[in-house]
Design a protein around this motif. Structure first.
Motif, PDB file in Angstrom:
ATOM      1  N   LYS A 118     -68.152  10.485  62.373  1.00  0.00           N
ATOM      2  CA  LYS A 118     -69.209   9.287  62.663  1.00  0.00           C
ATOM      3  C   LYS A 118     -69.718   8.833  61.560  1.00  0.00           C
ATOM      4  CE  LYS A 118     -70.381  12.436  66.729  1.00  0.00           C
ATOM      5  NZ  LYS A 118     -71.625  13.364  67.111  1.00  0.00           N
ATOM      6  N   VAL A 119     -69.935   9.334  60.299  1.00  0.00           N
ATOM      7  CA  VAL A 119     -70.440   8.782  59.117  1.00  0.00           C
ATOM      8  C   VAL A 119     -69.360   7.626  58.687  1.00  0.00           C
ATOM      9  CG1 VAL A 119     -71.174   9.266  56.808  1.00  0.00           C
ATOM     10  CG2 VAL A 119     -72.027  10.613  58.336  1.00  0.00           C
ATOM     11  N   LEU A 120     -67.948   7.853  58.845  1.00  0.00           N
ATOM     12  CA  LEU A 120     -67.035   7.120  58.428  1.00  0.00           C
ATOM     13  C   LEU A 120     -67.214   5.628  59.381  1.00  0.00           C
ATOM     14  CD1 LEU A 120     -64.152   9.192  57.533  1.00  0.00           C
ATOM     15  CD2 LEU A 120     -65.623   8.027  55.852  1.00  0.00           C
ATOM     16  N   ASP A 121     -67.325   5.932  60.386  1.00  0.00           N
ATOM     17  CA  ASP A 121     -67.412   4.891  61.482  1.00  0.00           C
ATOM     18  C   ASP A 121     -68.706   3.948  61.049  1.00  0.00           C
ATOM     19  OD1 ASP A 121     -65.099   5.572  62.971  1.00  0.00           O
ATOM     20  OD2 ASP A 121     -66.415   6.669  64.540  1.00  0.00           O
ATOM     21  N   LEU A 122     -69.778   4.711  60.726  1.00  0.00           N
ATOM     22  CA  LEU A 122     -70.986   3.758  60.170  1.00  0.00           C
ATOM     23  C   LEU A 122     -70.675   2.897  58.955  1.00  0.00           C
ATOM     24  CD1 LEU A 122     -74.126   3.206  60.200  1.00  0.00           C
ATOM     25  CD2 LEU A 122     -74.315   5.539  58.998  1.00  0.00           C
ATOM     26  N   LEU A 123     -70.245   3.631  58.027  1.00  0.00           N
ATOM     27  CA  LEU A 123     -69.771   2.978  56.871  1.00  0.00           C
ATOM     28  C   LEU A 123     -68.830   1.818  56.923  1.00  0.00           C
ATOM     29  CD1 LEU A 123     -69.638   5.998  54.420  1.00  0.00           C
ATOM     30  CD2 LEU A 123     -71.292   4.262  54.452  1.00  0.00           C
ATOM     31  N   ALA A 124     -68.013   1.933  57.936  1.00  0.00           N
ATOM     32  CA  ALA A 124     -66.752   0.890  58.058  1.00  0.00           C
ATOM     33  C   ALA A 124     -67.550  -0.195  58.780  1.00  0.00           C
ATOM     34  CB  ALA A 124     -65.738   1.655  58.815  1.00  0.00           C
ATOM     35  N   GLY A 125     -68.580   0.118  59.700  1.00  0.00           N
ATOM     36  CA  GLY A 125     -69.255  -1.163  60.368  1.00  0.00           C
ATOM     37  C   GLY A 125     -70.339  -1.768  59.535  1.00  0.00           C
ATOM     38  N   LEU A 126     -70.650  -1.449  58.244  1.00  0.00           N
ATOM     39  CA  LEU A 126     -71.727  -1.957  57.626  1.00  0.00           C
ATOM     40  C   LEU A 126     -71.165  -3.448  56.860  1.00  0.00           C
ATOM     41  CD1 LEU A 126     -73.257   1.009  55.568  1.00  0.00           C
ATOM     42  CD2 LEU A 126     -74.218  -0.384  57.817  1.00  0.00           C
ATOM     43  N   ASP A 127     -71.931  -4.213  56.872  1.00  0.00           N
ATOM     44  CA  ASP A 127     -71.806  -5.600  56.422  1.00  0.00           C
ATOM     45  C   ASP A 127     -72.324  -5.400  54.895  1.00  0.00           C
ATOM     46  OD1 ASP A 127     -70.830  -8.295  55.992  1.00  0.00           O
ATOM     47  OD2 ASP A 127     -72.611  -9.095  56.810  1.00  0.00           O
ATOM     48  N   THR A 128     -71.493  -4.458  54.139  1.00  0.00           N
ATOM     49  CA  THR A 128     -71.873  -4.434  52.748  1.00  0.00           C
ATOM     50  C   THR A 128     -70.449  -3.953  52.066  1.00  0.00           C
ATOM     51  OG1 THR A 128     -73.876  -3.692  53.386  1.00  0.00           O
ATOM     52  CG2 THR A 128     -72.994  -3.381  51.067  1.00  0.00           C
ATOM     53  N   GLU A 129     -70.266  -4.352  51.020  1.00  0.00           N
ATOM     54  CA  GLU A 129     -68.753  -4.175  50.301  1.00  0.00           C
ATOM     55  C   GLU A 129     -69.196  -2.653  49.663  1.00  0.00           C
ATOM     56  OE1 GLU A 129     -66.074  -5.376  50.329  1.00  0.00           O
ATOM     57  OE2 GLU A 129     -66.625  -7.416  51.091  1.00  0.00           O
ATOM     58  N   ARG A 130     -67.838  -2.072  49.470  1.00  0.00           N
ATOM     59  CA  ARG A 130     -68.112  -0.628  49.026  1.00  0.00           C
ATOM     60  C   ARG A 130     -67.187  -0.155  47.946  1.00  0.00           C
ATOM     61  NH1 ARG A 130     -66.963  -1.450  54.326  1.00  0.00           N
ATOM     62  NH2 ARG A 130     -64.752  -1.230  54.922  1.00  0.00           N
ATOM     63  N   LEU A 131     -67.389   0.574  47.168  1.00  0.00           N
ATOM     64  CA  LEU A 131     -66.565   1.415  46.217  1.00  0.00           C
ATOM     65  C   LEU A 131     -66.604   2.731  46.658  1.00  0.00           C
ATOM     66  CD1 LEU A 131     -64.643   1.442  43.807  1.00  0.00           C
ATOM     67  CD2 LEU A 131     -66.960   1.690  42.301  1.00  0.00           C
ATOM     68  N   LEU A 132     -65.518   3.402  46.711  1.00  0.00           N
ATOM     69  CA  LEU A 132     -65.679   4.656  47.515  1.00  0.00           C
ATOM     70  C   LEU A 132     -64.758   5.764  46.365  1.00  0.00           C
ATOM     71  CD1 LEU A 132     -65.807   7.151  49.644  1.00  0.00           C
ATOM     72  CD2 LEU A 132     -63.669   6.377  50.461  1.00  0.00           C
ATOM     73  N   ILE A 133     -65.544   6.940  45.909  1.00  0.00           N
ATOM     74  CA  ILE A 133     -65.095   7.931  45.026  1.00  0.00           C
ATOM     75  C   ILE A 133     -64.743   9.142  45.930  1.00  0.00           C
ATOM     76  CG2 ILE A 133     -65.765   9.434  43.262  1.00  0.00           C
ATOM     77  CD1 ILE A 133     -67.725   7.102  42.436  1.00  0.00           C
ATOM     78  N   THR A 134     -63.339   9.542  46.136  1.00  0.00           N
ATOM     79  CA  THR A 134     -63.082  10.520  46.758  1.00  0.00           C
ATOM     80  C   THR A 134     -61.777  11.102  46.430  1.00  0.00           C
ATOM     81  OG1 THR A 134     -62.540  10.993  49.176  1.00  0.00           O
ATOM     82  CG2 THR A 134     -61.601   9.145  48.250  1.00  0.00           C
ATOM     83  N   HIS A 135     -61.593  12.572  46.835  1.00  0.00           N
ATOM     84  CA  HIS A 135     -60.281  13.139  46.552  1.00  0.00           C
ATOM     85  C   HIS A 135     -59.377  13.116  47.718  1.00  0.00           C
ATOM     86  CE1 HIS A 135     -62.840  16.332  48.815  1.00  0.00           C
ATOM     87  NE2 HIS A 135     -61.414  16.230  49.375  1.00  0.00           N
ATOM     88  N   ASN A 136     -59.967  12.405  48.875  1.00  0.00           N
ATOM     89  CA  ASN A 136     -59.458  12.671  50.148  1.00  0.00           C
ATOM     90  C   ASN A 136     -58.811  11.179  50.587  1.00  0.00           C
ATOM     91  OD1 ASN A 136     -58.593  12.973  52.887  1.00  0.00           O
ATOM     92  ND2 ASN A 136     -60.458  14.625  53.105  1.00  0.00           N
ATOM     93  N   LEU A 137     -57.463  11.147  50.810  1.00  0.00           N
ATOM     94  CA  LEU A 137     -56.874  10.016  51.154  1.00  0.00           C
ATOM     95  C   LEU A 137     -57.077   9.429  52.557  1.00  0.00           C
ATOM     96  CD1 LEU A 137     -55.411  10.398  48.194  1.00  0.00           C
ATOM     97  CD2 LEU A 137     -53.413   9.132  49.274  1.00  0.00           C
ATOM     98  N   ALA A 138     -57.214  10.624  53.489  1.00  0.00           N
ATOM     99  CA  ALA A 138     -57.443  10.429  54.595  1.00  0.00           C
ATOM    100  C   ALA A 138     -58.707   9.292  54.697  1.00  0.00           C
ATOM    101  CB  ALA A 138     -57.536  11.700  55.577  1.00  0.00           C
ATOM    102  N   VAL A 139     -59.705   9.656  53.941  1.00  0.00           N
ATOM    103  CA  VAL A 139     -61.017   9.015  53.968  1.00  0.00           C
ATOM    104  C   VAL A 139     -60.833   7.658  53.513  1.00  0.00           C
ATOM    105  CG1 VAL A 139     -63.316   8.961  53.160  1.00  0.00           C
ATOM    106  CG2 VAL A 139     -62.625  11.134  53.986  1.00  0.00           C
ATOM    107  N   VAL A 140     -60.160   7.499  52.217  1.00  0.00           N
ATOM    108  CA  VAL A 140     -60.086   6.250  51.467  1.00  0.00           C
ATOM    109  C   VAL A 140     -59.280   5.201  52.504  1.00  0.00           C
ATOM    110  CG1 VAL A 140     -57.945   6.541  50.256  1.00  0.00           C
ATOM    111  CG2 VAL A 140     -59.788   5.306  49.343  1.00  0.00           C
ATOM    112  N   GLY A 141     -58.532   5.926  53.350  1.00  0.00           N
ATOM    113  CA  GLY A 141     -57.490   5.031  54.378  1.00  0.00           C
ATOM    114  C   GLY A 141     -58.535   4.282  55.097  1.00  0.00           C
TER     115      GLY A 141
END
Length: 288
Positions: free
Chosen positions: A165-188
């Protein structure tokens, strides 16, 4: 459009360098920094936020050296999103969101934007669920109308359903993003392009979809294989051997290491928009 740029960047604490000669662009469509704990990705993000001065190299913001930029404008345009534990436990969540607002009447609007009932503004963080607290952190970052969000493992403390649900929220924002993660499923889900860091060096860069489908570096492949589903634990690619001090830093953990790996590989192109620092990249690409 390039929002932030690192050019030949070396970063560290005291005399100890932990990021070495990194060059990358933060462009539109979301950019991922991928790697295990200790890979240097959070240190790089701290520099991008203006919280850590480079030992060498330059950070560019809007075509200007960050050291010469208007830092008040910069801190409005570039906002961090940390994990939910970053909230002050003594403050009501509405007050946390309103901290950067000239008009506190917008608190309810921001809460609705991130899927929260404005009535929750009077509660303190411990009275909310983990997913609700993370949405408060996102609303707080959005309060000043940023151009770029720097997200440091924003979903790692959440269960799988709430993560989605949080990923859906972030993907829908009209703001650019730099994501720091260990998880390729999230970065995808959130990033068009990604950079993979190991031992403070970029070992592979390119379109995220291609990195996921066909990694060109054995470390990227190990990360992909270690996190098959959303919500996995931080991966340990290969063995726990420390990075090699000379040559390719990954060679002490690499199943494909050969004598040639005693010579440090340079980043080179392996396709349109893709670079990799590995002598055996073609074998990784064509392997099982």
């Amino acid at each position: 459009m390039t929002i932030l740029r690192a050019q030949d960047l070396t970063l560290g604490y005291g005399r100890q360098s932990v990021v070495h000669d990194v060059s990358l662009d933060v462009t539109g469509g979301g950019v991922g920094l991928i790697g295990e704990s200790g890979s240097g990705k959070t240190t790089l993000a701290r520099a991008f936020l203006g919280l850590l001065k480079p030992q060498k190299g330059t950070i560019w913001y809007g075509g200007q050296d960050l050291k010469k930029a208007d830092m008040r404008a910069f801190r409005r345009d570039v906002q961090p999103v940390f994990q939910a534990e970053s909230l002050n436990p003594r403050r009501r969540v509405g007050a946390s969101i309103a901290e950067g607002l000239p008009d506190r009447a917008r608190v309810g609007e921001l809460m609705e934007q991130v899927g929260l009932d404005p009535a929750l503004a009077v509660r303190r963080p411990h009275e909310l669920s983990g997913g609700q607290r993370q949405r408060v952190v996102i609303a707080r970052a959005l309060a000043v109308g940023p151009k770029l969000l720097i997200l440091d493992e924003p979903t790692s403390a959440l269960d799988v359903t709430v993560q989605a649900k949080v990923l859906d929220l972030l993907a829908g924002l009209d703001t650019e993003r730099l994501l720091i993660t260990h998880n390729l499923a999230v970065v995808g889900r959130l990033c068009r392009t990604s950079h993979v860091l190991f031992a403070g060096r970029v070992v592979e860069s390119g379109p995220t979809a291609e990195l996921l489908a066909a990694p060109a570096h054995p470390y990227t492949k190990a990360l992909r294989d270690a996190v098959p589903t959303l919500g996995g634990q931080p991966p340990q690619a290969g063995t726990s051997a420390p990075p090699a001090e000379t040559g390719c830093p990954f060679r002490s953990r690499c199943p494909l290491a050969v004598p040639e790996c005693e010579r440090a590989p340079e980043l080179r192109e392996v396709g349109e928009g893709r670079t990799v620092a590995c002598h055996r990249a073609e074998d990784v690409l064509t392997g099982p």
